[in-house]
Design a protein around this motif. Sequence first.
Motif, PDB file in Angstrom:
ATOM      1  N   ALA A  75       0.844  -1.194   0.000  1.00 31.89           N
ATOM      2  CA  ALA A  75       0.000   0.000   0.000  1.00 31.89           C
ATOM      3  C   ALA A  75       0.878   1.242   0.000  1.00 31.89           C
ATOM      4  CB  ALA A  75      -0.906   0.020   1.225  1.00 31.89           C
ATOM      5  N   ASP A  76       0.502   2.210  -0.831  1.00 33.90           N
ATOM      6  CA  ASP A  76       1.164   3.517  -0.844  1.00 33.90           C
ATOM      7  C   ASP A  76       0.112   4.546  -0.467  1.00 33.90           C
ATOM      8  OD1 ASP A  76       2.646   5.788  -1.247  1.00 33.90           O
ATOM      9  OD2 ASP A  76       2.648   5.658  -3.437  1.00 33.90           O
ATOM     10  N   PHE A  84       6.006   7.379  -5.280  1.00 32.46           N
ATOM     11  CA  PHE A  84       6.499   6.107  -4.736  1.00 32.46           C
ATOM     12  C   PHE A  84       5.799   4.910  -5.374  1.00 32.46           C
ATOM     13  CE2 PHE A  84       7.466   9.056  -1.215  1.00 32.46           C
ATOM     14  CZ  PHE A  84       8.809   8.752  -0.999  1.00 32.46           C
ATOM     15  N   THR A  85       4.534   5.092  -5.759  1.00 31.25           N
ATOM     16  CA  THR A  85       3.746   3.964  -6.270  1.00 31.25           C
ATOM     17  C   THR A  85       4.394   3.315  -7.484  1.00 31.25           C
ATOM     18  OG1 THR A  85       1.850   5.406  -5.748  1.00 31.25           O
ATOM     19  CG2 THR A  85       1.360   3.254  -6.719  1.00 31.25           C
ATOM     20  N   GLU A 102       1.832  -6.326  -6.533  1.00 30.80           N
ATOM     21  CA  GLU A 102       0.780  -5.335  -6.743  1.00 30.80           C
ATOM     22  C   GLU A 102       0.977  -4.185  -5.771  1.00 30.80           C
ATOM     23  OE1 GLU A 102      -4.024  -5.383  -7.242  1.00 30.80           O
ATOM     24  OE2 GLU A 102      -3.271  -6.140  -5.330  1.00 30.80           O
ATOM     25  N   VAL A 103       0.705  -2.974  -6.245  1.00 34.61           N
ATOM     26  CA  VAL A 103       0.756  -1.789  -5.390  1.00 34.61           C
ATOM     27  C   VAL A 103      -0.583  -1.081  -5.481  1.00 34.61           C
ATOM     28  CG1 VAL A 103       1.968   0.347  -4.819  1.00 34.61           C
ATOM     29  CG2 VAL A 103       3.208  -1.521  -5.906  1.00 34.61           C
ATOM     30  N   VAL A 104      -1.148  -0.724  -4.326  1.00 33.07           N
ATOM     31  CA  VAL A 104      -2.400   0.025  -4.273  1.00 33.07           C
ATOM     32  C   VAL A 104      -2.082   1.432  -3.772  1.00 33.07           C
ATOM     33  CG1 VAL A 104      -4.713   0.178  -3.286  1.00 33.07           C
ATOM     34  CG2 VAL A 104      -3.720  -2.068  -3.823  1.00 33.07           C
ATOM     35  N   GLU A 133      -2.971   7.362 -15.024  1.00 35.01           N
ATOM     36  CA  GLU A 133      -2.427   7.759 -16.332  1.00 35.01           C
ATOM     37  C   GLU A 133      -0.905   7.647 -16.329  1.00 35.01           C
ATOM     38  OE1 GLU A 133      -3.778  11.713 -17.092  1.00 35.01           O
ATOM     39  OE2 GLU A 133      -5.897  11.133 -17.198  1.00 35.01           O
ATOM     40  N   ASN A 134      -0.269   8.086 -15.231  1.00 31.33           N
ATOM     41  CA  ASN A 134       1.190   7.982 -15.141  1.00 31.33           C
ATOM     42  C   ASN A 134       1.646   6.525 -15.130  1.00 31.33           C
ATOM     43  OD1 ASN A 134       1.390  10.742 -15.132  1.00 31.33           O
ATOM     44  ND2 ASN A 134       1.876  10.933 -12.959  1.00 31.33           N
ATOM     45  N   ALA A 135       0.873   5.664 -14.469  1.00 29.07           N
ATOM     46  CA  ALA A 135       1.199   4.240 -14.488  1.00 29.07           C
ATOM     47  C   ALA A 135       1.102   3.678 -15.906  1.00 29.07           C
ATOM     48  CB  ALA A 135       0.256   3.479 -13.551  1.00 29.07           C
ATOM     49  N   GLN A 136       0.103   4.128 -16.645  1.00 29.36           N
ATOM     50  CA  GLN A 136      -0.061   3.667 -18.034  1.00 29.36           C
ATOM     51  C   GLN A 136       1.088   4.158 -18.911  1.00 29.36           C
ATOM     52  OE1 GLN A 136      -3.963   5.346 -18.596  1.00 29.36           O
ATOM     53  NE2 GLN A 136      -5.031   3.468 -17.979  1.00 29.36           N
TER      54      GLN A 136
END
Length: 447
Positions: free
Chosen positions: A296-297, A305-306, A315-317, A331-334
Amino acid sequence: MSLNMIEIESLDMDGRGVGHLRNEDGSAGKVVFVEGALPGERVGYQTYRKKAQWEAATMLSIQRESALRVKPKCEYFGLCGGCAMQHLEPSAQVAVKQRVLEDNLWHIGRVRAETMLRPIYGPTWGYRYRARLSVNHVPKKGGVLVGFHEKKSRYITDMKTCEVLPPHVSKMLVPLRHLIESLSIVRQLPQIELAVGEDVTAMVLRIMAPLTAEDETELKAFADLHGVQWWLQTKGPETAVPFYPEVSTLHYALPEFGVKMPFKPTDFTQVNHHINRVMVARALRLLDVQPGERVADLFCGLGNFTLPLATQAREVVGIEGSTELTERALENAQVNGLAQKTQFSCRNLFEATAEDFVALGKFDRMLIDPPRDGAIAVCQALVGLRHSHPDMMPKRIVYVACSPSTLARDAGLLVQEGGYTLSYAGVVNMFPHTAHVESMAVFDLST
């Protein structure tokens, strides 16, 4: 009339020297906070505010000078409110902040770290990649002023350079004054928000009246000459839109993790990009995430940090209190090809409960990066988990704090009621020459 003299023992959270008046028996009496004084010095002072338990004073003379006193690099130091500690040698500034952290942990939280981490520090000049510059038209001072407020004042410092801004921005302060003087809305432009990315320097003009065609021409010419991107903001931060040129995109990089973070100039991002890279890397090393773990973040923002965590965990939530921020983080993760290993949830973490964490599922590890108010509700929820679902408690927590006092408060709760041990703590000197103390702490679940 003789001058009041005092021995300075330490520095407070605002960078003021701290001394004590002496009682008749020689014991320590009332506290006196002396601006400009350093530990180990004997100084003459003048009180400007007096309360029953303390006095605030300005330094008038130095009878015995500290070996750590240095000449401030900035000619406006002492007048400008942007810096408080330029007169103290930089490594000593870090040591003072480490002591502030340790004192807060003990006096507020009644906890001590098993190991104090080496401080994180880096370049001390030209580091400030984000700033809010005030603007005012002051004919008595020759026209437009652009800069930081004077100490304890609503007036703007008449500054032509700034040593903590990137050099190319510092060189723009005088041209900015001339530019704003040429605009028709010179009296309706109260501030400029600065954000420097890897290859773009953005400036957001807070405008209280529409631009004329001539104003737009002046702004475009300035942008072309100085290599900046203008944004215009008519009301709150959410109204900021790019004006010229429109094609450039702000971003910062976390190269150790192959992450590129797009952001808007009004977004919250760390002021000091160099220190942010080191801080993220240390936080992840300390969290020690294993490939099969779920993390978890909390207070995830845009994913600072995520996304690095997603390169290591199963997995990160990321959890944040704003739908817009969680959507932007996704969007940044994509953009970084990490969407499959991340999910984002919009929740008010200031009202978090143990039931919320039960609903989210078990987290092996947790990173907490709250604002100055800290994460008291989160810590209370973790204490609740200890009583209701102890098997769901994260075994390690890394807490990144921008206030040592709220970190200390939360640390006391996690240690004394949550069943955690404070394994590590240390400072992060994100803001050299200021009294601002960022820090990092590691909590391990006791077995």
